[in-house]
Every structure is written in C-alpha cells, then in structure tokens.
Design a protein around this motif. Structure first.
Motif, PDB file in Angstrom:
ATOM      1  N   THR A 116       0.831  -1.201   0.000  1.00  0.00           N
ATOM      2  CA  THR A 116       0.000   0.000   0.000  1.00  0.00           C
ATOM      3  C   THR A 116       0.866   1.251   0.000  1.00  0.00           C
ATOM      4  N   GLU A 117       1.880   1.216   0.848  1.00  0.00           N
ATOM      5  CA  GLU A 117       2.725   2.406   0.941  1.00  0.00           C
ATOM      6  C   GLU A 117       3.406   2.675  -0.401  1.00  0.00           C
ATOM      7  N   ILE A 118       3.921   1.620  -1.001  1.00  0.00           N
ATOM      8  CA  ILE A 118       4.575   1.793  -2.301  1.00  0.00           C
ATOM      9  C   ILE A 118       3.580   2.346  -3.323  1.00  0.00           C
ATOM     10  N   TRP A 119       2.374   1.830  -3.248  1.00  0.00           N
ATOM     11  CA  TRP A 119       1.370   2.288  -4.211  1.00  0.00           C
ATOM     12  C   TRP A 119       1.118   3.780  -4.075  1.00  0.00           C
ATOM     13  N   PHE A 120       0.991   4.238  -2.849  1.00  0.00           N
ATOM     14  CA  PHE A 120       0.759   5.662  -2.642  1.00  0.00           C
ATOM     15  C   PHE A 120       1.954   6.482  -3.107  1.00  0.00           C
ATOM     16  N   VAL A 121       3.144   5.984  -2.826  1.00  0.00           N
ATOM     17  CA  VAL A 121       4.339   6.725  -3.217  1.00  0.00           C
ATOM     18  C   VAL A 121       4.416   6.846  -4.738  1.00  0.00           C
ATOM     19  N   TYR A 122       3.998   5.791  -5.430  1.00  0.00           N
ATOM     20  CA  TYR A 122       4.198   5.758  -6.879  1.00  0.00           C
ATOM     21  C   TYR A 122       2.937   6.018  -7.690  1.00  0.00           C
ATOM     22  N   ARG A 123       1.838   6.337  -7.042  1.00  0.00           N
ATOM     23  CA  ARG A 123       0.586   6.461  -7.771  1.00  0.00           C
ATOM     24  C   ARG A 123       0.694   7.506  -8.881  1.00  0.00           C
ATOM     25  N   LYS A 124       1.300   8.630  -8.526  1.00  0.00           N
ATOM     26  CA  LYS A 124       1.414   9.705  -9.501  1.00  0.00           C
ATOM     27  C   LYS A 124       2.193   9.216 -10.724  1.00  0.00           C
ATOM     28  N   TYR A 125       3.249   8.506 -10.441  1.00  0.00           N
ATOM     29  CA  TYR A 125       4.083   7.990 -11.521  1.00  0.00           C
ATOM     30  C   TYR A 125       3.304   7.020 -12.406  1.00  0.00           C
ATOM     31  N   PHE A 126       2.521   6.167 -11.779  1.00  0.00           N
ATOM     32  CA  PHE A 126       1.710   5.215 -12.542  1.00  0.00           C
ATOM     33  C   PHE A 126       0.775   5.964 -13.486  1.00  0.00           C
ATOM     34  N   VAL A 127       0.089   6.955 -12.924  1.00  0.00           N
ATOM     35  CA  VAL A 127      -0.886   7.699 -13.707  1.00  0.00           C
ATOM     36  C   VAL A 127      -0.200   8.394 -14.872  1.00  0.00           C
ATOM     37  N   MET A 165      -2.895  14.615  -4.170  1.00  0.00           N
ATOM     38  CA  MET A 165      -1.526  14.286  -3.803  1.00  0.00           C
ATOM     39  C   MET A 165      -1.296  14.539  -2.313  1.00  0.00           C
ATOM     40  N   GLU A 166      -1.913  15.624  -1.828  1.00  0.00           N
ATOM     41  CA  GLU A 166      -1.826  15.927  -0.394  1.00  0.00           C
ATOM     42  C   GLU A 166      -2.310  14.731   0.416  1.00  0.00           C
ATOM     43  N   LYS A 167      -3.466  14.216  -0.005  1.00  0.00           N
ATOM     44  CA  LYS A 167      -4.071  13.075   0.694  1.00  0.00           C
ATOM     45  C   LYS A 167      -3.155  11.854   0.630  1.00  0.00           C
ATOM     46  N   ASP A 168      -2.603  11.634  -0.547  1.00  0.00           N
ATOM     47  CA  ASP A 168      -1.673  10.513  -0.706  1.00  0.00           C
ATOM     48  C   ASP A 168      -0.546  10.625   0.310  1.00  0.00           C
ATOM     49  N   HIS A 169      -0.072  11.828   0.432  1.00  0.00           N
ATOM     50  CA  HIS A 169       1.056  12.062   1.318  1.00  0.00           C
ATOM     51  C   HIS A 169       0.726  11.657   2.744  1.00  0.00           C
ATOM     52  N   LYS A 170      -0.460  12.053   3.162  1.00  0.00           N
ATOM     53  CA  LYS A 170      -0.899  11.698   4.514  1.00  0.00           C
ATOM     54  C   LYS A 170      -0.975  10.183   4.653  1.00  0.00           C
ATOM     55  N   ALA A 171      -1.557   9.565   3.620  1.00  0.00           N
ATOM     56  CA  ALA A 171      -1.711   8.110   3.666  1.00  0.00           C
ATOM     57  C   ALA A 171      -0.348   7.422   3.805  1.00  0.00           C
ATOM     58  N   ILE A 172       0.643   7.950   3.092  1.00  0.00           N
ATOM     59  CA  ILE A 172       1.984   7.356   3.176  1.00  0.00           C
ATOM     60  C   ILE A 172       2.491   7.412   4.610  1.00  0.00           C
ATOM     61  N   GLY A 173       2.298   8.595   5.217  1.00  0.00           N
ATOM     62  CA  GLY A 173       2.743   8.750   6.602  1.00  0.00           C
ATOM     63  C   GLY A 173       2.065   7.743   7.511  1.00  0.00           C
ATOM     64  N   ILE A 174       0.757   7.573   7.315  1.00  0.00           N
ATOM     65  CA  ILE A 174       0.023   6.637   8.173  1.00  0.00           C
ATOM     66  C   ILE A 174       0.511   5.200   7.961  1.00  0.00           C
TER      67      ILE A 174
END
Ligand code: SF4
Ligand code: SF4
Lengths: 420, 257
Positions: A116-127, A165-174
């Motif tokens: 999950t963490e990797i997904w959030f980190v790389y989501r932008k890149y995937f898109v 992206m802001e939200k993603d960032h929070k999710a990564i932290g969590i």
C-alpha cells in the motif's frame, strides 16, 4: 539409513540418541532475511514518519528493496520443511498456540502495508506513465502491454490534482507509521520463535525478540547502505559515459553529492542501532554468566570454548567492533561506509548462526555436544535444499526481484524529476 | 475394564450408525474418548530393575516400524556411571538396541572411555521414552496442530498433516522426538496407543523380562501403576520445565538428565 540432520551432525560425549542439528543453515537464513526486510523498512520510515528529510532518496530505495526482500523471508522456511508441499497449511490451518502459526497473518499484514505504501508513493508515476503511453502515437506491442500494466497499477485512481496528492502524502505517513510496529513484530516474532523454546537453554530469554529486532535494523540499514552505494556507483559510471544533453544524462557532481550526504546520514543511524544491539547482546551474556543456571556449564563450554572463534572473533570483533570503529573514525568516506556495511552484514549473519547453530551445539543432556558441518558438497535433496544451492537461491532472489520491481517502481524517479 | 469399554464403544458405534448424517460429527473419536473420563494412562519405570538388555528397544523398533539401522528410536536405555570423585559418565550406544555388553562407555566422537571398576561409586540404567507430558510443549508449538493431545493422555502426531518443521523436536526437553527417516515427519513414542486401545500393553512393557516397565490407568484406583504413583516415592524427569510428565520413575538419581 540417515535421519534428517545426521549427515551434518557429529556428536561428542553423551547426547540423547534422537538429537541432531535439525535446524540448519536455512533457519540461519530465515531470521537473517526477515531481519533485512524489517530493517530496510525501518530505515525507509525514518524519512516518512520521523521526517528525517535528508534521507528522502535512500528511503524510497529502502522501501522498494524491503518489498523485494519480502517473499524471500519465507523461502528459507519452505526450504527447511521436511514436507515443503504441506507448508501452506501453516496459513490454512494455523494452530495458534504456536509461534510459527502467526507467520501467515503477520507476514501478509506486513506485505499489505508495504504494498500500500509503495502504491501511494508511486501512484502519480503510474498515472503519468499510463497517460503518456496512452497519448503516444503509433505504439508497439510492448508499449501496449506497458500501458495496460500501468493502467492496472493505478487501480482506477487517476486523480493527481494537488489535493489528491496531499491526501496521498498523509496516507503514506500513516502506512509508514503502522508499518514500523508491524515490521518490528514480524521480526520480533522470529525472535520469539526461538526465545520461547524453553527446552533450549541458549534460546530461552525474553530478550531474544528485542535482540533480534535491534540486529535486524542494523543489518537492514547496512544492506541498504551497501546496495545503495553500489547502485549509485553504477549511476556515476553511466553519467560519465553520457554526454550532457543526451537522453538520461545526469550531472556527476550532483549524484556524488547526494550519495555522500545520504550515506553519511545513514551511517549515523547505523551506529546508533549498533550500540543498542551490542549492549543488549552483552547484557544477555553477562546475565547468563551471573545467574549461572544449571545449563550454564554447557553454555559456557559452547560460548567460551567450542564456538569462541565464531562468537568473539567473527561476530563481535569483525562483525561489530571493527565496522563500528570504521564508521566512527573521522572523515568517513562513502567507500569506507560501504566496506563497514559488509562487515556489519557479516557480523549479523554470524550472530544468527551462533544463535541457531550454537543453540544446538550442546545436548539437552548438558553432558554432550553436537557439531554442525556445513554440507559443502550437495549429495542429496537434503544437502541441496539446506546447502549451497538453497542458500544461494535465497540470497540471490531479492536482487532479481528488486531488478524487476525497479522496472515498475523506479527508485530514483523523483530525483530525475527534480533535475528536469 | 477392557470389556466394559468395548461394550460402551460398540453401543456408540451402533448409535452412530443409527443417527442421520448431520449428527455424525458428534461421534468424533476425541469426543467419544472425552466422554470416557475413566481413562488416563501413566507409565511407571522401575530403574532398579533395569539391566540394560535392550529388549524393549528391539520390541519397539519392530512394533512401530522404526528402521532397525536408523540412529533414532522411540524408546532407549541410558547407562550412567558415577565415579567416586563424583564425575558422571553416561552413554547410549545405538539407543541400547543391542543391549549393554561392553564395559566401555561410548562417548561418540570422544571415543570409548574405560572407567576403572574400583573407581566406580555407582552405575545404573535408565529406560527413557516419551513422557506424554500433561503440559506438552511439543503440542503447544506445532504450527498446524499435527501434534495433539488425546483425552486419555498420550500425545500423537498426525502423519498426514505434519509439515516437518521440527519445532516440536526442538521444544521437547527430553529428546523424545525425531524425524522419521522414511516418512519424513515428526515421530515419537505413543505408548503404543494402537495397542492400548485393543486392550494390550505397550510392546516394550511386554518385552521387558524384568518388569522394569509398566503401564496403567491412573483412573483405576486398583491399578498397580496407580498404587505405585500414589504410595511410593517416585520421581519425574526434568520437573523444572513444567511439562508435567506422566512417566514416573522409581529409583531416579540426581545424575539423570
Ligand atoms: S516427552 Fe517430549 S515429545 Fe513427549 S509429550 Fe513431553 S514434550 Fe512432547
Ligand atoms: S514437525 Fe510436524 S508435528 Fe512437529 S511441530 Fe512441525 S508440523 Fe508439528
């Protein structure tokens, strides 16, 4: 007719007839590999959770590497089973009074968190990659497949607006926050598997899980530091070959600067965890000698005589003291840090060896000893699985996985972006 | 007792055949046994009677299909020699399968040791087998529940379920467990559970010419084993591990581990 373990065990003095070194090299590899997984994750979390900003580059690297190591953590377990095809039953029919039964749950929870963490980190890149491929005129088949894969990887979340992206960032932290205790649990529990065996005088101590976690973090950081340096050296070499302005060009000075910075800071954390690990191990040793239970005579014979070279020279001197001095010595260079990491990795491996093999070096009779001889030449399935071929398989797989993973989640991505 | 049990069992089988399919799981053998709380097996070893002939080991290997040449056994006999200075020697060559015929102690890689008979303070034999612990660490640690405790005491291994992780082998303080060299699953003494439930004694009890081994039912107040456990001064092996062994020993000495 040989019993499992007989081929590599020699007995001396009075040993129960059924006793052999049944937990061999793969059980040394098991805590070693899980340790690396947990350690790499903790390193990546230093950036995501504790906001050690300077570790940004190596953090992403450590995260992906931790994921690549993950499937390898259970390989040694599988390889050591006498009935490997029934191994899945640990997950299907777990018997929860057993420490091993928790493996399936802890392991899959942890895997899910890292993924999950990797997904959030790389989501932008995937898109972005998927969109770029979509808009690419006259695509070949490979591009088509890549587009499919990357579109699938986005999981349908195409929103890369600033708020998203802001939200993603929070999710990564969590995720990273939850990940730390789970990573510690994953490995502490490997320690618990040993620490709770009351029949084994060397293993049984409540300190075992903590000792395991500390040495795990040490080894994980050391491995990341080493592999990171090697990869960066490779990039430097590439940078030298390419002309400015050509595709994929990167400034040599910039790479060098980043590398130097990250390595030095990582080395600092490495030192801190080394001190913690060493102190705990020493405490354990002193405590055993001081309380001198019935088993102490046998333990002392193993630690101070039979295994003295492995414990004091290989593990403590070469694996702990030497690299510690190397890291402490003023004007630390990248090369020195990398070499020290090799010693650290070796030291942690020897620690696992001395715990697993050393724990079986004395008989439950406390009157006799068993010596393990690593099967250098594989002669049958047993020495194949639990000999060189098995060990190499376990050791090489994470790097292969890392290479493949890197094709989809490039660890040096953001930095390139920044350069552009 | 056997007959009563047999009749009881027969009634349950008949009853089982008469009930509809949905109720069949009620007749799980475990539950049937649990419904018979009048069985609790115990083993009694009188070390003072053992001469180290190894008949029990031979009988066990044959009865339980443990390959004759494999260096493991479900039961074995240890020899202890204590010198006048208090030095303890012990050995167990070939699990005592062939009996103790040589005065030399087999110390494995350390060679054969000879102790001057004039220096010997005491010497004795100790038969060993699984203690069928009441608090069995081996069953506790089995990750798939292949090792389990039966309601009447003995701990068994399900050979179709064991994954061969060896955790149970590590956690038995008595060295009772090993990997079966042919089947590649964990194996250990079952007190010949298959025989007990046919009203027979274990193979080793039957084979011991000196009556050093006995098996009995603790729930039967007149059973000689029960009487011995209640009335005599008996010991158990390694009580410090809290395993609560159900094999009891007469004439245990402090040197025995
Ligand atoms: S003696 Fe060992 S194998 Fe037998 S029940 Fe006790 S712990 Fe388990
Ligand atoms: S070896 Fe078999 S019986 Fe023993 S703990 Fe593992 S799965 Fe259970």
């Amino acid at each position: 007719m040989l019993v499992h373990g007989e081929i590599w065990t020699t007995k001396e003095y009075f040993v129960y007839p059924n006793e052999y070194v049944t937990w061999a090299i793969q059980i040394v590899m098991y805590p070693y590999m899980t340790g690396l997984v947990a350690g790499a994750f903790v390193l990546s979390s230093l950036y995501h959770v504790f906001g050690v900003k300077q570790l940004k580059d190596i953090a992403r690297f450590a995260l992906v590497f931790s994921f690549a190591l993950l499937p390898v953590a259970m390989m040694p377990l599988m390889l050591h089973l006498q009935q490997p095809f029934r191994g899945i039953e640990v997950m299907m029919t777990p018997h929860f009074t057993s420490a091993i039964a928790a493996f399936g749950i802890v392991f899959s929870t942890y895997a899910a968190i890292v993924a999950t963490e990797i997904w959030f980190v790389y989501r932008k890149y995937f898109v972005e990659t998927a969109l770029a491929l979509k808009n690419k005129p006259n695509k070949g088949m490979i591009d088509g497949i890549r587009q499919l894969i990357f579109s699938a990887l986005t999981l349908g979340a195409w929103d890369i607006s600033n708020e998203a992206m802001e939200k993603d960032h929070k999710a990564i932290g969590i995720m990273a926050g939850i990940g730390i205790p789970v990573a510690c649990f994953l490995h502490g529990y490997a320690g618990f598997i040993f620490g709770s065996v009351k029949a084994n005088a060397l293993w049984m101590t409540p300190l075992m899980p903590v000792i395991f976690i500390m040495s795990a973090v040490v080894s994980g950081i050391a491995l990341c530091l080493l592999v990171y340096t090697i990869v960066m050296e490779g990039r430097k070499r590439l940078a030298r070959l390419k002309k400015p302005g050509s595709y994929g060009y990167q400034d040599l000075k910039h790479i060098r600067g980043v590398e130097d910075h990250e390595v030095k800071l990582t080395a600092k954390f490495l030192k801190i965890f080394m001190i913690l690990a060493f102190t705990l191990e020493l405490l354990d040793l002193v405590f055993r000698g001081y309380t001198a239970m019935k088993s102490w005579d046998a333990l002392r014979a193993v630690i101070y005589q039979r295994d003295a070279f492995k414990v004091f020279v290989l593990q403590y001197a070469i694996g702990n003291v030497l690299p510690f001095i190397m890291l402490l010595w003023p004007r630390l260079t990248v090369k020195r840090a990398a070499i020290a990491s090799v010693f650290v990795l070796f030291g942690v491996f020897m620690m696992r060896w001395n715990v697993v093999i050393g724990g079986q070096a004395f008989s439950s009779t406390f009157h006799g000893f068993m010596e393990y001889h690593f099967p250098w030449v594989p002669v049958n399935a047993e020495t194949f699985k639990e000999g060189w071929p098995g060990v190499l398989l376990v050791a090489v797989t994470p790097f292969v996985l890392f290479y493949i993973l890197n094709k989809f989640v490039p660890v040096f991505l953001m930095e390139k972006e920044k350069d552009a | 007792m056997e007959r009563r049990n047999f009749i009881k069992g027969a009634i349950m089988v008949v009853a089982g055949a008469a009930v509809p399919m949905a109720a069949l799981e009620i007749l799980d053998p475990k539950d049937v046994l649990a419904a018979n709380p009048d069985l609790k097996w115990a083993f009694l070893v009188d070390t003072t009677k053992c001469v180290g002939c190894g008949m029990c080991v031979k009988a066990c290997k044959t009865e339980n299909d443990i390959p004759w040449t494999a260096n493991v056994s479900r039961t074995w006999v240890e020899r202890y020699v204590v010198t006048k200075e208090g030095k303890v020697w012990a050995d167990c060559p070939k699990q005592a399968r062939d009996g103790y015929t040589s005065p030399l102690l087999d110390e494995n890689a350390a060679g054969k040791i000879s102790v001057d008979p004039n220096d010997i303070a005491k010497g004795f034999f100790v038969p060993k087998l699984c203690n069928q612990c009441d608090n069995p660490p081996c069953a506790q640690v089995c990750p798939v529940g292949a090792t389990y405790k039966t309601p009447d005491g003995p701990i068994l291994v399900d050979r179709t379920w064991c994954i061969g992780c060896g955790y149970c082998i590590q956690s038995c303080p008595y060295g009772a467990r090993f990997f079966h060299p042919v089947l590649h699953v964990a194996d250990k003494c079952t007190w010949c559970y298959h025989r007990l439930h046919h009203g027979m004694k274990t193979a080793c009890v039957g084979a011991c010419p000196f009556g050093a081994r006995q098996i009995g039912n603790l729930r039967d107040p007149n059973d000689p084993v029960t009487l011995a456990v209640l009335d005599d001064r008996i010991g158990i092996l390694k009580p410090e591990y809290g395993t609560n062994p159900q094999a009891f020993y007469i004439g245990l000495s402090k040197e025995v581990d």
